[in-house]
Design a protein around this motif. Structure first.
Motif, mmCIF file in Angstrom:
data_model
loop_
_atom_site.group_PDB
_atom_site.id
_atom_site.type_symbol
_atom_site.label_atom_id
_atom_site.label_comp_id
_atom_site.label_asym_id
_atom_site.label_seq_id
_atom_site.Cartn_x
_atom_site.Cartn_y
_atom_site.Cartn_z
ATOM 1 N N GLU A 156 -9.843 7.213 44.693
ATOM 2 C CA GLU A 156 -8.591 7.797 44.196
ATOM 3 C C GLU A 156 -8.655 9.324 44.195
ATOM 4 N N ARG A 157 -9.781 9.873 43.765
ATOM 5 C CA ARG A 157 -9.915 11.335 43.722
ATOM 6 C C ARG A 157 -9.814 11.933 45.120
ATOM 7 N N ASP A 160 -6.162 11.762 46.296
ATOM 8 C CA ASP A 160 -5.359 12.776 45.586
ATOM 9 C C ASP A 160 -5.617 14.169 46.157
ATOM 10 N N LYS A 164 -3.064 17.063 48.237
ATOM 11 C CA LYS A 164 -2.943 18.492 47.927
ATOM 12 C C LYS A 164 -3.244 19.342 49.154
ATOM 13 N N HIS A 190 -0.081 8.490 50.620
ATOM 14 C CA HIS A 190 0.644 7.875 49.500
ATOM 15 C C HIS A 190 0.637 6.351 49.631
ATOM 16 N N LEU A 193 -2.644 4.968 48.564
ATOM 17 C CA LEU A 193 -2.735 4.923 47.104
ATOM 18 C C LEU A 193 -1.957 3.735 46.554
ATOM 19 N N ASN A 203 4.348 5.907 44.663
ATOM 20 C CA ASN A 203 3.701 6.324 45.904
ATOM 21 C C ASN A 203 4.401 5.768 47.136
#
Length: 217
Positions: A156-157, A160, A164, A190, A193, A203
């Motif tokens: 997940e990190r 994400d 960015k 997205h 996710l 998402n």
């Protein structure tokens, strides 16, 4: 003369032949220059670039990428650790490692190393002076994070952070086609996710919106 051959290769004029000749000429030129001279470092850098271009042409890809990495590392040792040249070597070394990982060559190690190289490069380089290259680094950093997520590393990190980075890359670009490609990749992230059941509805909506923006360009 090596630089002229390399430039012809970049222009796709008998690209492979000219780049291979450029590599030989760079190696010959270094025999006439002291290893302590700045031209020696610049020559290492130029040869590394030629190897990376040959890899991009599909010529002995692994061998050329690995040689490019070795040469960027050697060049870095001779540049100031806060200088632009050092930062660019970090960037291109990272890009080469991402390419190796895409061919499943020490994938996790190369991706994690690339991320660290990019992070160090961000602290040195000014995106205003190398906008296109900086945007490429951001987008390839995002790709590295997605590939790490695919290897189940901090999933997940990493996804994400990829979002960015794609966003930051888009802000530097003006070419509609390139922006559209990044929008689509951001949409894919997205969707990934959502498939992990992370704010799935939100998402998926974001993914659809980004795909529509990409299609409009």
């Amino acid at each position: 003369q090596g630089g002229s051959r390399q430039h012809l290769g970049y222009l796709k004029v008998e690209a492979q032949a000219n780049l291979e000749e450029a590599v030989k000429l760079h190696q010959q030129a270094r025999q006439k220059v002291s290893p302590d001279h700045i031209e020696f470092a610049n020559n290492l850098w130029d040869e590394a670039n030629a190897h990376q271009k040959l890899a991009a042409l599909g010529v002995s890809k692994q061998a050329h990428l690995e040689e490019a990495i070795r040469l960027y590392q050697s060049a870095r040792e001779k540049f100031s650790s806060v200088g632009r040249e050092y930062g660019i070597c970090l960037m291109y070394e990272g890009l080469a490692k991402v390419e190796l990982a895409k061919f499943d060559i020490d994938a996790r190690a190369n991706l994690e190393s690339a991320v660290k190289l990019f992070e160090e490069s961000y602290l040195i380089l000014d995106p205003a002076t190398i906008t296109s290259e900086f945007a490429k680094m951001l987008s390839q950093d995002a790709e590295a994070r997605r590939l790490l997520a695919g290897l189940e590393v901090d999933v997940e990190r990493n996804l994400d952070n990829a979002l960015k980075l794609y966003g930051l890359a888009r802000e530097l670009l003006t070419d509609g086609e390139k922006i559209g490609l990044l929008l689509a990749r951001e949409g894919d992230t997205h969707r990934e996710l959502a498939e992990l059941d992370v704010d799935a509805d939100t998402n998926l909506k974001e993914a659809i919106d980004l795909y529509l923006q990409a299609r409009a360009l």
